[in-house]
Scaffold this active site. Structure first.
Site, PDB file in Angstrom:
ATOM      1  N   ARG A  88       1.305  -1.207  -0.230  1.00 52.02           N
ATOM      2  CA  ARG A  88       0.159  -0.196  -0.076  1.00 52.02           C
ATOM      3  C   ARG A  88       0.800   0.993  -0.166  1.00 52.02           C
ATOM      4  NH1 ARG A  88      -0.473   4.613   2.773  1.00 52.02           N
ATOM      5  NH2 ARG A  88      -0.223   3.705   4.431  1.00 52.02           N
ATOM      6  N   ASP A  89       1.767   1.585   1.099  1.00 55.04           N
ATOM      7  CA  ASP A  89       1.896   2.651   1.270  1.00 55.04           C
ATOM      8  C   ASP A  89       3.143   3.118   0.425  1.00 55.04           C
ATOM      9  OD1 ASP A  89       2.391   4.983   2.272  1.00 55.04           O
ATOM     10  OD2 ASP A  89       3.099   4.373   4.126  1.00 55.04           O
TER      11      ASP A  89
ATOM     12  N   HIS B 226       6.218   4.560  12.250  1.00 51.32           N
ATOM     13  CA  HIS B 226       5.963   4.326  10.634  1.00 51.32           C
ATOM     14  C   HIS B 226       6.619   5.369  10.031  1.00 51.32           C
ATOM     15  CE1 HIS B 226       3.549   4.755   7.421  1.00 51.32           C
ATOM     16  NE2 HIS B 226       3.875   5.230   6.599  1.00 51.32           N
TER      17      HIS B 226
ATOM     18  N   HIS C  58       9.536   6.794   7.076  1.00 54.02           N
ATOM     19  CA  HIS C  58      10.341   6.941   5.935  1.00 54.02           C
ATOM     20  C   HIS C  58      11.565   7.538   5.678  1.00 54.02           C
ATOM     21  CE1 HIS C  58       6.131   6.375   3.782  1.00 54.02           C
ATOM     22  NE2 HIS C  58       5.985   7.029   5.041  1.00 54.02           N
TER      23      HIS C  58
ATOM     24  N   CYS D 298       5.176   9.280  -0.491  1.00 58.44           N
ATOM     25  CA  CYS D 298       3.572   9.704  -0.275  1.00 58.44           C
ATOM     26  C   CYS D 298       3.260  10.541  -1.330  1.00 58.44           C
ATOM     27  CB  CYS D 298       3.434  10.403   1.402  1.00 58.44           C
ATOM     28  SG  CYS D 298       1.615  11.011   1.710  1.00 58.44           S
TER      29      CYS D 298
ATOM     30  N   ASN E 169       8.803   4.185   2.557  1.00 59.18           N
ATOM     31  CA  ASN E 169       9.582   3.648   4.660  1.00 59.18           C
ATOM     32  C   ASN E 169      10.129   2.778   4.174  1.00 59.18           C
ATOM     33  OD1 ASN E 169       6.429   2.908   3.553  1.00 59.18           O
ATOM     34  ND2 ASN E 169       6.076   3.969   5.686  1.00 59.18           N
TER      35      ASN E 169
HETATM   36  P1  HMG Z   1     -12.532  14.678  -2.751  1.00 59.56           P
HETATM   37  O1  HMG Z   1     -13.219  14.421  -3.634  1.00 59.56           O
HETATM   38  O2  HMG Z   1     -13.339  15.611  -1.050  1.00 59.56           O
HETATM   39  O3  HMG Z   1     -14.454  13.568  -2.523  1.00 59.56           O
HETATM   40  O4  HMG Z   1     -11.874  13.463  -2.191  1.00 59.56           O
HETATM   41  P2  HMG Z   1     -15.684  13.690  -2.550  1.00 59.56           P
HETATM   42  O5  HMG Z   1     -16.120  12.923  -1.330  1.00 59.56           O
HETATM   43  O6  HMG Z   1     -16.323  15.072  -2.721  1.00 59.56           O
HETATM   44  O7  HMG Z   1     -15.695  12.850  -3.838  1.00 59.56           O
HETATM   45  C1  HMG Z   1     -15.010  12.947  -5.041  1.00 59.56           C
HETATM   46  C2  HMG Z   1     -15.224  12.102  -5.986  1.00 59.56           C
HETATM   47  O8  HMG Z   1     -14.654  10.754  -5.017  1.00 59.56           O
HETATM   48  C3  HMG Z   1     -16.242  11.069  -6.336  1.00 59.56           C
HETATM   49  O9  HMG Z   1     -16.341  10.916  -7.764  1.00 59.56           O
HETATM   50  C4  HMG Z   1     -16.624   9.762  -5.420  1.00 59.56           C
HETATM   51  O10 HMG Z   1     -17.283   9.166  -5.949  1.00 59.56           O
HETATM   52  C5  HMG Z   1     -14.977   9.704  -5.375  1.00 59.56           C
HETATM   53  P3  HMG Z   1     -16.670  11.505  -8.929  1.00 59.56           P
HETATM   54  O11 HMG Z   1     -18.376  11.959  -8.694  1.00 59.56           O
HETATM   55  O12 HMG Z   1     -15.990  12.863  -9.429  1.00 59.56           O
HETATM   56  O13 HMG Z   1     -16.356  10.610 -10.212  1.00 59.56           O
HETATM   57  N1  HMG Z   1     -14.958   9.208  -4.406  1.00 59.56           N
HETATM   58  C6  HMG Z   1     -14.395   7.993  -3.531  1.00 59.56           C
HETATM   59  N2  HMG Z   1     -14.298   6.913  -4.802  1.00 59.56           N
HETATM   60  C7  HMG Z   1     -13.394   5.403  -4.208  1.00 59.56           C
HETATM   61  N3  HMG Z   1     -13.154   5.894  -3.564  1.00 59.56           N
HETATM   62  C8  HMG Z   1     -13.915   6.407  -1.795  1.00 59.56           C
HETATM   63  C9  HMG Z   1     -13.961   7.400  -2.584  1.00 59.56           C
HETATM   64  N4  HMG Z   1     -14.641   8.372  -1.927  1.00 59.56           N
HETATM   65  C10 HMG Z   1     -14.478   9.461  -2.719  1.00 59.56           C
HETATM   66  N5  HMG Z   1     -13.368   5.565  -0.556  1.00 59.56           N
HETATM   67  C11 HMG Z   1     -10.891  11.655  -0.965  1.00 59.56           C
HETATM   68  C12 HMG Z   1     -11.623  13.066  -0.633  1.00 59.56           C
HETATM   69  C13 HMG Z   1     -11.219  11.767   1.144  1.00 59.56           C
HETATM   70  C14 HMG Z   1     -12.343  10.879  -1.223  1.00 59.56           C
HETATM   71  C15 HMG Z   1      -9.630  12.005  -1.612  1.00 59.56           C
HETATM   72  O14 HMG Z   1      -9.111  13.123  -1.168  1.00 59.56           O
HETATM   73  C16 HMG Z   1      -8.610  10.580  -1.298  1.00 59.56           C
HETATM   74  O15 HMG Z   1      -9.366   9.848  -1.608  1.00 59.56           O
HETATM   75  N6  HMG Z   1      -7.778  11.050  -0.585  1.00 59.56           N
HETATM   76  C17 HMG Z   1      -6.681   9.604  -0.428  1.00 59.56           C
HETATM   77  C18 HMG Z   1      -5.826  10.171  -0.245  1.00 59.56           C
HETATM   78  C19 HMG Z   1      -4.833   9.089  -0.563  1.00 59.56           C
HETATM   79  O16 HMG Z   1      -4.853   7.837  -0.291  1.00 59.56           O
HETATM   80  N7  HMG Z   1      -3.201   8.981   0.272  1.00 59.56           N
HETATM   81  C20 HMG Z   1      -2.285   8.546   0.739  1.00 59.56           C
HETATM   82  C21 HMG Z   1      -2.582   7.544   2.095  1.00 59.56           C
HETATM   83  S1  HMG Z   1      -1.659   8.483   3.331  1.00 59.56           S
HETATM   84  C22 HMG Z   1      -0.277   7.988   3.345  1.00 59.56           C
HETATM   85  O17 HMG Z   1       0.176   7.723   2.640  1.00 59.56           O
HETATM   86  C23 HMG Z   1       0.296   8.479   5.255  1.00 59.56           C
HETATM   87  C24 HMG Z   1       0.683   7.220   6.210  1.00 59.56           C
HETATM   88  O18 HMG Z   1       1.679   6.257   5.102  1.00 59.56           O
HETATM   89  C25 HMG Z   1       0.873   7.503   7.008  1.00 59.56           C
HETATM   90  C26 HMG Z   1       2.465   8.236   7.223  1.00 59.56           C
HETATM   91  O19 HMG Z   1       3.102   8.356   6.338  1.00 59.56           O
HETATM   92  O20 HMG Z   1       2.319   8.976   7.130  1.00 59.56           O
HETATM   93  C27 HMG Z   1      -0.626   6.338   6.130  1.00 59.56           C
HETATM   94 MG    MG Z   2       3.391   5.829   4.928  1.00 56.18          MG
END
Ligand code: HMG
Ligand code: MG
Length: 302
Positions: free
Chosen positions: A15-16, A207, A209, A240, A249
Protein backbone atom coordinates in the site's frame (compact mmCIF):
# COMPACT_ATOMS: atom_id res chain seq x y z
CA UNK A 1 19.09 -0.68 27.70
CA UNK A 2 15.47 -1.81 27.72
CA UNK A 3 13.90 -2.98 24.49
CA UNK A 4 10.93 -5.31 23.93
CA UNK A 5 11.56 -9.07 23.46
CA UNK A 6 9.15 -9.22 20.56
CA UNK A 7 8.19 -6.66 17.93
CA UNK A 8 5.23 -6.80 15.57
CA UNK A 9 6.08 -5.64 12.09
CA UNK A 10 3.32 -4.19 9.94
CA UNK A 11 4.24 -4.60 6.28
CA UNK A 12 2.97 -1.58 4.36
CA UNK A 13 4.84 -2.08 1.07
CA UNK A 14 1.86 -3.18 -1.05
CA UNK A 15 0.00 0.00 0.00
CA UNK A 16 2.27 2.80 1.20
CA UNK A 17 5.02 1.52 -1.06
CA UNK A 18 3.24 0.92 -4.33
CA UNK A 19 0.90 3.92 -4.03
CA UNK A 20 3.82 6.16 -4.85
CA UNK A 21 5.86 4.20 -7.38
CA UNK A 22 6.15 6.03 -10.69
CA UNK A 23 5.37 2.84 -12.53
CA UNK A 24 1.94 1.24 -12.63
CA UNK A 25 2.13 -2.19 -11.03
CA UNK A 26 -0.43 -4.66 -12.36
CA UNK A 27 -2.98 -6.36 -10.14
CA UNK A 28 -1.22 -9.66 -10.88
CA UNK A 29 2.15 -8.32 -9.69
CA UNK A 30 0.56 -6.82 -6.56
CA UNK A 31 -0.98 -10.21 -5.82
CA UNK A 32 2.38 -11.94 -6.34
CA UNK A 33 4.03 -9.50 -3.92
CA UNK A 34 1.39 -10.04 -1.22
CA UNK A 35 1.53 -13.81 -1.68
CA UNK A 36 5.33 -13.72 -1.30
CA UNK A 37 4.99 -11.59 1.85
CA UNK A 38 2.31 -13.92 3.24
CA UNK A 39 4.83 -16.78 3.60
CA UNK A 40 7.51 -14.76 5.41
CA UNK A 41 6.00 -15.06 8.89
CA UNK A 42 4.67 -11.49 8.90
CA UNK A 43 1.42 -11.21 10.84
CA UNK A 44 0.13 -7.93 9.36
CA UNK A 45 0.07 -6.87 5.72
CA UNK A 46 -1.48 -3.67 4.40
CA UNK A 47 -2.73 -4.84 1.05
CA UNK A 48 -4.25 -1.76 -0.60
CA UNK A 49 -6.59 1.15 -0.13
CA UNK A 50 -10.17 2.06 -0.96
CA UNK A 51 -9.55 5.72 -1.72
CA UNK A 52 -10.49 7.78 -4.76
CA UNK A 53 -8.56 6.46 -7.78
CA UNK A 54 -8.46 10.06 -9.04
CA UNK A 55 -6.41 11.00 -5.99
CA UNK A 56 -4.23 7.88 -5.82
CA UNK A 57 -4.37 6.03 -9.16
CA UNK A 58 -1.85 3.38 -8.10
CA UNK A 59 -4.28 1.89 -5.58
CA UNK A 60 -7.07 1.36 -8.12
CA UNK A 61 -7.90 -2.33 -8.35
CA UNK A 62 -7.44 -3.02 -4.63
CA UNK A 63 -10.67 -5.09 -4.61
CA UNK A 64 -9.30 -7.25 -7.43
CA UNK A 65 -6.03 -7.66 -5.54
CA UNK A 66 -7.84 -8.79 -2.40
CA UNK A 67 -10.00 -11.20 -4.38
CA UNK A 68 -6.96 -12.92 -5.89
CA UNK A 69 -4.47 -13.26 -3.02
CA UNK A 70 -3.88 -16.53 -1.20
CA UNK A 71 -4.61 -15.77 2.43
CA UNK A 72 -2.19 -17.32 4.88
CA UNK A 73 -3.44 -18.38 8.32
CA UNK A 74 -2.47 -15.98 11.08
CA UNK A 75 -1.99 -13.02 8.75
CA UNK A 76 -4.19 -9.95 9.17
CA UNK A 77 -4.82 -8.22 5.83
CA UNK A 78 -5.66 -4.55 6.06
CA UNK A 79 -6.74 -1.68 3.80
CA UNK A 80 -6.89 2.10 4.12
CA UNK A 81 -10.32 3.74 4.04
CA UNK A 82 -10.80 7.53 3.93
CA UNK A 83 -14.58 7.65 4.36
CA UNK A 84 -17.79 5.60 4.46
CA UNK A 85 -17.65 4.94 0.71
CA UNK A 86 -14.26 3.28 1.17
CA UNK A 87 -15.48 1.40 4.22
CA UNK A 88 -18.46 -0.10 2.38
CA UNK A 89 -16.20 -1.14 -0.51
CA UNK A 90 -13.66 -2.66 1.87
CA UNK A 91 -16.25 -4.80 3.64
CA UNK A 92 -16.83 -6.83 0.51
CA UNK A 93 -13.16 -7.83 0.43
CA UNK A 94 -12.67 -10.28 3.32
CA UNK A 95 -10.18 -8.28 5.33
CA UNK A 96 -9.35 -8.35 9.01
CA UNK A 97 -8.68 -4.68 9.54
CA UNK A 98 -9.39 -1.23 8.12
CA UNK A 99 -7.18 1.80 8.67
CA UNK A 100 -8.36 5.39 8.91
CA UNK A 101 -5.82 8.16 8.44
CA UNK A 102 -5.65 11.65 9.88
CA UNK A 103 -2.90 14.25 10.09
CA UNK A 104 -1.28 16.32 12.84
CA UNK A 105 -0.92 19.17 10.33
CA UNK A 106 -3.88 21.11 8.91
CA UNK A 107 -2.23 21.80 5.56
CA UNK A 108 -1.35 18.15 4.98
CA UNK A 109 -4.87 17.07 5.94
CA UNK A 110 -6.30 19.35 3.23
CA UNK A 111 -3.84 18.22 0.57
CA UNK A 112 -4.20 14.54 1.39
CA UNK A 113 -7.91 14.09 2.11
CA UNK A 114 -9.39 17.46 1.17
CA UNK A 115 -10.69 18.44 4.61
CA UNK A 116 -9.56 19.85 7.96
CA UNK A 117 -8.36 17.63 10.80
CA UNK A 118 -11.62 18.18 12.71
CA UNK A 119 -13.72 17.35 9.64
CA UNK A 120 -11.68 14.20 9.05
CA UNK A 121 -12.27 13.02 12.62
CA UNK A 122 -16.01 13.68 12.22
CA UNK A 123 -15.96 11.68 9.00
CA UNK A 124 -14.07 8.79 10.62
CA UNK A 125 -16.37 8.40 13.62
CA UNK A 126 -19.18 6.56 11.76
CA UNK A 127 -16.56 4.52 9.86
CA UNK A 128 -15.11 3.42 13.21
CA UNK A 129 -18.57 2.53 14.49
CA UNK A 130 -19.29 0.47 11.45
CA UNK A 131 -15.95 -1.34 11.71
CA UNK A 132 -16.84 -2.29 15.29
CA UNK A 133 -20.27 -3.55 14.20
CA UNK A 134 -18.69 -5.66 11.47
CA UNK A 135 -16.06 -7.07 13.84
CA UNK A 136 -13.20 -5.49 11.91
CA UNK A 137 -10.08 -4.41 13.74
CA UNK A 138 -9.46 -0.67 13.40
CA UNK A 139 -6.07 0.99 12.91
CA UNK A 140 -5.45 4.73 12.83
CA UNK A 141 -2.65 6.79 11.34
CA UNK A 142 -1.40 10.20 12.30
CA UNK A 143 0.67 11.79 9.53
CA UNK A 144 3.35 14.48 9.75
CA UNK A 145 4.25 13.66 13.35
CA UNK A 146 7.77 15.08 13.02
CA UNK A 147 7.25 17.69 10.34
CA UNK A 148 4.99 18.74 7.50
CA UNK A 149 5.99 19.44 3.90
CA UNK A 150 3.76 22.55 3.91
CA UNK A 151 3.85 23.84 7.49
CA UNK A 152 7.31 22.75 8.65
CA UNK A 153 7.39 22.15 12.41
CA UNK A 154 4.49 20.22 13.95
CA UNK A 155 3.73 20.35 17.67
CA UNK A 156 3.87 17.09 19.58
CA UNK A 157 0.76 18.19 21.47
CA UNK A 158 -1.09 18.25 18.13
CA UNK A 159 0.18 14.72 17.40
CA UNK A 160 -1.03 13.49 20.79
CA UNK A 161 -4.41 15.19 20.34
CA UNK A 162 -5.10 13.43 17.04
CA UNK A 163 -3.65 10.10 18.26
CA UNK A 164 -5.87 10.29 21.36
CA UNK A 165 -8.96 11.05 19.28
CA UNK A 166 -8.31 8.04 17.02
CA UNK A 167 -7.75 5.78 20.00
CA UNK A 168 -10.95 6.93 21.71
CA UNK A 169 -12.77 6.27 18.44
CA UNK A 170 -11.81 2.61 18.73
CA UNK A 171 -8.43 2.26 17.02
CA UNK A 172 -6.68 -0.77 18.52
CA UNK A 173 -3.44 0.59 17.09
CA UNK A 174 -2.44 4.17 16.26
CA UNK A 175 0.53 4.50 13.93
CA UNK A 176 2.63 7.65 14.23
CA UNK A 177 3.87 8.57 10.76
CA UNK A 178 6.97 10.56 9.92
CA UNK A 179 5.49 11.00 6.47
CA UNK A 180 8.41 12.92 5.00
CA UNK A 181 11.21 11.23 6.93
CA UNK A 182 12.68 14.35 8.55
CA UNK A 183 12.75 13.21 12.18
CA UNK A 184 15.82 12.44 14.27
CA UNK A 185 16.01 9.97 17.19
CA UNK A 186 15.53 12.20 20.23
CA UNK A 187 12.71 14.13 18.57
CA UNK A 188 11.08 10.81 17.62
CA UNK A 189 11.36 9.54 21.18
CA UNK A 190 9.96 12.75 22.69
CA UNK A 191 7.06 12.70 20.26
CA UNK A 192 6.30 9.04 21.07
CA UNK A 193 6.50 9.65 24.82
CA UNK A 194 4.15 12.60 24.49
CA UNK A 195 1.66 10.51 22.47
CA UNK A 196 1.90 7.75 25.08
CA UNK A 197 0.40 10.12 27.66
CA UNK A 198 -2.84 10.05 25.62
CA UNK A 199 -2.70 6.52 24.12
CA UNK A 200 -1.28 3.43 25.88
CA UNK A 201 2.21 2.64 24.57
CA UNK A 202 1.07 -0.89 23.68
CA UNK A 203 -1.46 0.62 21.24
CA UNK A 204 1.11 2.81 19.45
CA UNK A 205 3.07 1.96 16.30
CA UNK A 206 5.91 3.87 14.66
CA UNK A 207 6.04 4.56 10.93
CA UNK A 208 9.20 6.07 9.52
CA UNK A 209 10.03 7.08 5.98
CA UNK A 210 13.77 7.08 5.36
CA UNK A 211 14.20 10.31 3.37
CA UNK A 212 17.05 11.59 5.56
CA UNK A 213 18.43 8.16 6.44
CA UNK A 214 17.29 8.36 10.06
CA UNK A 215 14.65 5.65 10.13
CA UNK A 216 16.55 2.80 11.83
CA UNK A 217 18.01 5.17 14.43
CA UNK A 218 14.54 6.57 15.06
CA UNK A 219 13.09 3.09 15.45
CA UNK A 220 15.76 2.11 17.97
CA UNK A 221 15.11 5.28 19.98
CA UNK A 222 11.38 4.48 20.00
CA UNK A 223 11.95 0.82 20.98
CA UNK A 224 13.94 2.07 23.96
CA UNK A 225 10.94 4.19 24.92
CA UNK A 226 8.67 1.11 24.78
CA UNK A 227 7.27 0.96 21.22
CA UNK A 228 6.72 -2.62 20.06
CA UNK A 229 4.95 -2.19 16.70
CA UNK A 230 6.94 -1.03 13.68
CA UNK A 231 5.68 -0.28 10.15
CA UNK A 232 8.03 -1.01 7.24
CA UNK A 233 7.94 -1.65 3.49
CA UNK A 234 9.80 -4.49 1.81
CA UNK A 235 12.63 -3.27 -0.48
CA UNK A 236 12.06 0.23 0.98
CA UNK A 237 9.22 0.79 -1.48
CA UNK A 238 7.20 3.92 -1.45
CA UNK A 239 6.67 7.47 -0.37
CA UNK A 240 3.59 9.63 -0.26
CA UNK A 241 1.90 11.24 -3.27
CA UNK A 242 1.07 14.38 -1.26
CA UNK A 243 4.51 14.78 0.31
CA UNK A 244 6.96 15.82 -2.40
CA UNK A 245 10.43 14.42 -1.96
CA UNK A 246 9.43 11.86 0.64
CA UNK A 247 11.17 8.58 -0.10
CA UNK A 248 10.04 5.11 0.82
CA UNK A 249 9.37 3.62 4.18
CA UNK A 250 12.22 2.05 6.05
CA UNK A 251 12.97 -1.31 4.40
CA UNK A 252 11.45 -4.28 6.23
CA UNK A 253 14.58 -6.38 5.57
CA UNK A 254 16.70 -3.76 7.39
CA UNK A 255 14.32 -3.61 10.35
CA UNK A 256 14.20 -7.41 10.69
CA UNK A 257 18.00 -7.67 10.46
CA UNK A 258 18.48 -5.02 13.14
CA UNK A 259 15.88 -6.51 15.48
CA UNK A 260 16.94 -10.13 15.15
CA UNK A 261 20.57 -9.03 15.54
CA UNK A 262 19.63 -7.49 18.88
CA UNK A 263 17.80 -10.66 19.95
CA UNK A 264 14.35 -9.16 19.44
CA UNK A 265 11.98 -11.71 17.94
CA UNK A 266 9.92 -10.72 14.88
CA UNK A 267 8.71 -14.12 13.65
CA UNK A 268 9.81 -13.09 10.15
CA UNK A 269 12.18 -15.07 7.92
CA UNK A 270 14.76 -12.71 6.49
CA UNK A 271 15.44 -15.02 3.54
CA UNK A 272 11.78 -15.14 2.56
CA UNK A 273 11.52 -11.38 2.96
CA UNK A 274 14.56 -10.77 0.75
CA UNK A 275 12.95 -13.03 -1.87
CA UNK A 276 9.72 -10.98 -1.76
CA UNK A 277 11.75 -7.78 -2.11
CA UNK A 278 13.66 -9.20 -5.07
CA UNK A 279 10.40 -10.10 -6.76
CA UNK A 280 8.93 -6.59 -6.61
CA UNK A 281 12.26 -4.91 -7.41
CA UNK A 282 12.51 -7.02 -10.58
CA UNK A 283 8.92 -6.10 -11.44
CA UNK A 284 9.74 -2.39 -11.01
CA UNK A 285 13.02 -2.80 -12.88
CA UNK A 286 14.98 -1.08 -10.17
CA UNK A 287 17.41 -1.97 -7.45
CA UNK A 288 16.14 -2.52 -3.93
CA UNK A 289 16.64 0.28 -1.43
CA UNK A 290 17.24 -2.23 1.38
CA UNK A 291 20.88 -2.21 2.48
CA UNK A 292 20.47 -5.70 3.93
CA UNK A 293 19.07 -7.09 0.67
CA UNK A 294 21.95 -5.48 -1.26
CA UNK A 295 24.54 -6.89 1.15
CA UNK A 296 23.01 -10.35 0.89
CA UNK A 297 23.09 -10.18 -2.90
CA UNK A 298 26.77 -9.20 -2.82
CA UNK A 299 27.54 -12.07 -0.46
CA UNK A 300 25.93 -14.54 -2.88
CA UNK A 301 27.74 -13.08 -5.90
CA UNK A 302 31.21 -12.96 -4.32
P1 HMG B 1 -13.07 14.57 -2.33
O1 HMG B 1 -12.82 14.92 -3.75
O2 HMG B 1 -13.21 15.67 -1.33
O3 HMG B 1 -14.27 13.51 -2.18
O4 HMG B 1 -11.87 13.61 -1.87
P2 HMG B 1 -15.79 13.56 -2.51
O5 HMG B 1 -16.48 12.83 -1.41
O6 HMG B 1 -16.21 14.94 -2.87
O7 HMG B 1 -15.87 12.62 -3.83
C1 HMG B 1 -15.28 13.02 -5.05
C2 HMG B 1 -15.18 11.81 -5.97
O8 HMG B 1 -14.37 10.80 -5.36
C3 HMG B 1 -16.51 11.15 -6.27
O9 HMG B 1 -16.40 10.59 -7.57
C4 HMG B 1 -16.57 10.02 -5.29
O10 HMG B 1 -17.35 8.94 -5.72
C5 HMG B 1 -15.12 9.58 -5.25
P3 HMG B 1 -16.94 11.39 -8.86
O11 HMG B 1 -18.39 11.68 -8.55
O12 HMG B 1 -16.13 12.64 -8.98
O13 HMG B 1 -16.72 10.42 -9.98
N1 HMG B 1 -14.77 8.93 -3.98
C6 HMG B 1 -14.25 7.69 -3.89
N2 HMG B 1 -13.93 6.78 -4.81
C7 HMG B 1 -13.44 5.59 -4.37
N3 HMG B 1 -13.25 5.30 -3.06
C8 HMG B 1 -13.58 6.19 -2.12
C9 HMG B 1 -14.10 7.46 -2.51
N4 HMG B 1 -14.50 8.54 -1.84
C10 HMG B 1 -14.92 9.44 -2.74
N5 HMG B 1 -13.38 5.88 -0.83
C11 HMG B 1 -11.11 11.75 -0.58
C12 HMG B 1 -11.83 13.08 -0.57
C13 HMG B 1 -10.83 11.39 0.87
C14 HMG B 1 -12.02 10.70 -1.21
C15 HMG B 1 -9.82 11.89 -1.38
O14 HMG B 1 -9.11 13.00 -0.95
C16 HMG B 1 -8.93 10.67 -1.29
O15 HMG B 1 -9.28 9.57 -1.75
N6 HMG B 1 -7.74 10.81 -0.71
C17 HMG B 1 -6.85 9.68 -0.52
C18 HMG B 1 -5.48 10.16 -0.22
C19 HMG B 1 -4.55 8.99 0.02
O16 HMG B 1 -4.89 7.84 -0.13
N7 HMG B 1 -3.30 9.33 0.43
C20 HMG B 1 -2.31 8.38 0.66
C21 HMG B 1 -2.50 7.62 1.92
S1 HMG B 1 -2.04 8.52 3.41
C22 HMG B 1 -0.38 8.16 3.62
O17 HMG B 1 0.24 7.63 2.75
C23 HMG B 1 0.26 8.45 4.95
C24 HMG B 1 0.50 7.18 5.77
O18 HMG B 1 1.34 6.27 5.08
C25 HMG B 1 1.15 7.53 7.10
C26 HMG B 1 2.36 8.44 6.95
O19 HMG B 1 3.34 8.11 6.27
O20 HMG B 1 2.29 9.50 7.58
C27 HMG B 1 -0.82 6.48 6.07
MG1 MG C 1 3.57 6.45 5.02
Amino acid sequence: MHIPDHVKIVEVGPRDGLQNEAQVVSVQARVALIDALSVTGLSAIEAGSFVSPKWVPRMAGSAEVLAAITRAPGVCYSVLVPNMQGMVAAEASDIGEVAIFASASEAFSRKNINCSIAESLDRFAPVAERAAQRGLRLRGYVSCVLGCPYEGAVSIDAVARVAGALHRMGCAEVSLGDTIGVGTPLAARRMLERAARDVPMAALAVHFHDTYGQALANILACLQAGAAVVDAAVAGLGGCPYAKGATGNVATEDVVYMLEGMGVRTGVSLDALVAAGALISAELGRETVSRVAKARKQAVLS
